[in-house]
Motif scaffolding. Sequence first.
Motif, PDB file in Angstrom:
ATOM      1  N   ARG A 152       0.846  -1.192   0.000  1.00  0.00           N
ATOM      2  CA  ARG A 152       0.000   0.000   0.000  1.00  0.00           C
ATOM      3  C   ARG A 152       0.882   1.243   0.000  1.00  0.00           C
ATOM      4  O   ARG A 152       1.984   1.229   0.571  1.00  0.00           O
ATOM      5  N   PRO A 153       0.416   2.333  -0.631  1.00  0.00           N
ATOM      6  CA  PRO A 153       1.256   3.543  -0.652  1.00  0.00           C
ATOM      7  C   PRO A 153       1.382   4.141   0.745  1.00  0.00           C
ATOM      8  O   PRO A 153       0.458   4.105   1.555  1.00  0.00           O
ATOM      9  N   ARG A 154       2.565   4.705   0.999  1.00  0.00           N
ATOM     10  CA  ARG A 154       2.820   5.357   2.281  1.00  0.00           C
ATOM     11  C   ARG A 154       2.125   6.718   2.292  1.00  0.00           C
ATOM     12  O   ARG A 154       1.623   7.191   1.283  1.00  0.00           O
ATOM     13  N   ALA A 155       2.129   7.361   3.444  1.00  0.00           N
ATOM     14  CA  ALA A 155       1.437   8.651   3.591  1.00  0.00           C
ATOM     15  C   ALA A 155       2.062   9.717   2.701  1.00  0.00           C
ATOM     16  O   ALA A 155       1.352  10.558   2.137  1.00  0.00           O
ATOM     17  N   ASP A 156       3.395   9.675   2.521  1.00  0.00           N
ATOM     18  CA  ASP A 156       4.030  10.702   1.684  1.00  0.00           C
ATOM     19  C   ASP A 156       3.824  10.433   0.199  1.00  0.00           C
ATOM     20  O   ASP A 156       4.070  11.299  -0.631  1.00  0.00           O
ATOM     21  N   GLU A 157       3.355   9.248  -0.170  1.00  0.00           N
ATOM     22  CA  GLU A 157       3.081   8.931  -1.571  1.00  0.00           C
ATOM     23  C   GLU A 157       1.642   9.240  -1.976  1.00  0.00           C
ATOM     24  O   GLU A 157       1.287   9.090  -3.148  1.00  0.00           O
ATOM     25  N   GLN A 158       0.815   9.647  -1.036  1.00  0.00           N
ATOM     26  CA  GLN A 158      -0.580   9.955  -1.332  1.00  0.00           C
ATOM     27  C   GLN A 158      -0.678  11.264  -2.114  1.00  0.00           C
ATOM     28  O   GLN A 158       0.162  12.144  -1.953  1.00  0.00           O
ATOM     29  N   PRO A 159      -1.705  11.406  -2.978  1.00  0.00           N
ATOM     30  CA  PRO A 159      -1.846  12.667  -3.700  1.00  0.00           C
ATOM     31  C   PRO A 159      -2.193  13.814  -2.751  1.00  0.00           C
ATOM     32  O   PRO A 159      -2.830  13.611  -1.715  1.00  0.00           O
ATOM     33  N   GLY A 160      -1.755  15.010  -3.106  1.00  0.00           N
ATOM     34  CA  GLY A 160      -1.991  16.174  -2.253  1.00  0.00           C
ATOM     35  C   GLY A 160      -2.945  17.155  -2.901  1.00  0.00           C
ATOM     36  O   GLY A 160      -3.497  16.913  -3.975  1.00  0.00           O
ATOM     37  N   LEU A 161      -3.161  18.291  -2.227  1.00  0.00           N
ATOM     38  CA  LEU A 161      -4.028  19.337  -2.741  1.00  0.00           C
ATOM     39  C   LEU A 161      -3.371  20.044  -3.917  1.00  0.00           C
ATOM     40  O   LEU A 161      -2.143  20.074  -4.026  1.00  0.00           O
ATOM     41  N   PRO A 162      -4.159  20.630  -4.810  1.00  0.00           N
ATOM     42  CA  PRO A 162      -3.575  21.428  -5.877  1.00  0.00           C
ATOM     43  C   PRO A 162      -2.811  22.630  -5.306  1.00  0.00           C
ATOM     44  O   PRO A 162      -3.020  23.033  -4.155  1.00  0.00           O
ATOM     45  N   VAL A 163      -1.954  23.204  -6.125  1.00  0.00           N
ATOM     46  CA  VAL A 163      -1.143  24.339  -5.681  1.00  0.00           C
ATOM     47  C   VAL A 163      -2.031  25.520  -5.294  1.00  0.00           C
ATOM     48  O   VAL A 163      -1.746  26.242  -4.348  1.00  0.00           O
ATOM     49  N   ASP A 164      -3.140  25.710  -6.008  1.00  0.00           N
ATOM     50  CA  ASP A 164      -4.048  26.832  -5.746  1.00  0.00           C
ATOM     51  C   ASP A 164      -4.926  26.610  -4.524  1.00  0.00           C
ATOM     52  O   ASP A 164      -5.709  27.478  -4.158  1.00  0.00           O
TER      53      ASP A 164
END
Length: 121
Positions: free
Chosen positions: A47-59
């Motif tokens: 399973r992906p680690r927490a730092d590999e999860q997608p994040g919010l857009p820059v805006d």
Amino acid sequence: MTTASTQLAAASGLMSLVLFVVAVGVLALLAGGFWMNSRVKYRESDRPRADEQPGLPVDGPVGEVQENRESAEVPQVPKGGRPLTPYELTNMDSRPSASKDRPRWSRGSSGSFGGGGLGSH
């Protein structure tokens, strides 16, 4: 003990042996299913680690957009022409409405086709 009771006892013993063999077969199938499932899960990637999860857009987070939409008009068939088949009608797109008023249901209408309710009061 009579001959008839002996035959009945022998038949029920054979039946219990058949039921036992069927039960052992079902248990073997279940155990094999669990074993195969564990092999498949072992081969899957981690399973992906927490730092590999997608994040919010820059805006930043995307806000909610509320707008009224109008559907495209259904093409009219010329008089004497053949009717259109469902395959000739494309996916009917919608477009933003010029009106900013939200559509409201008429008084006494439920607002849905076949809703069967009393509607708005």
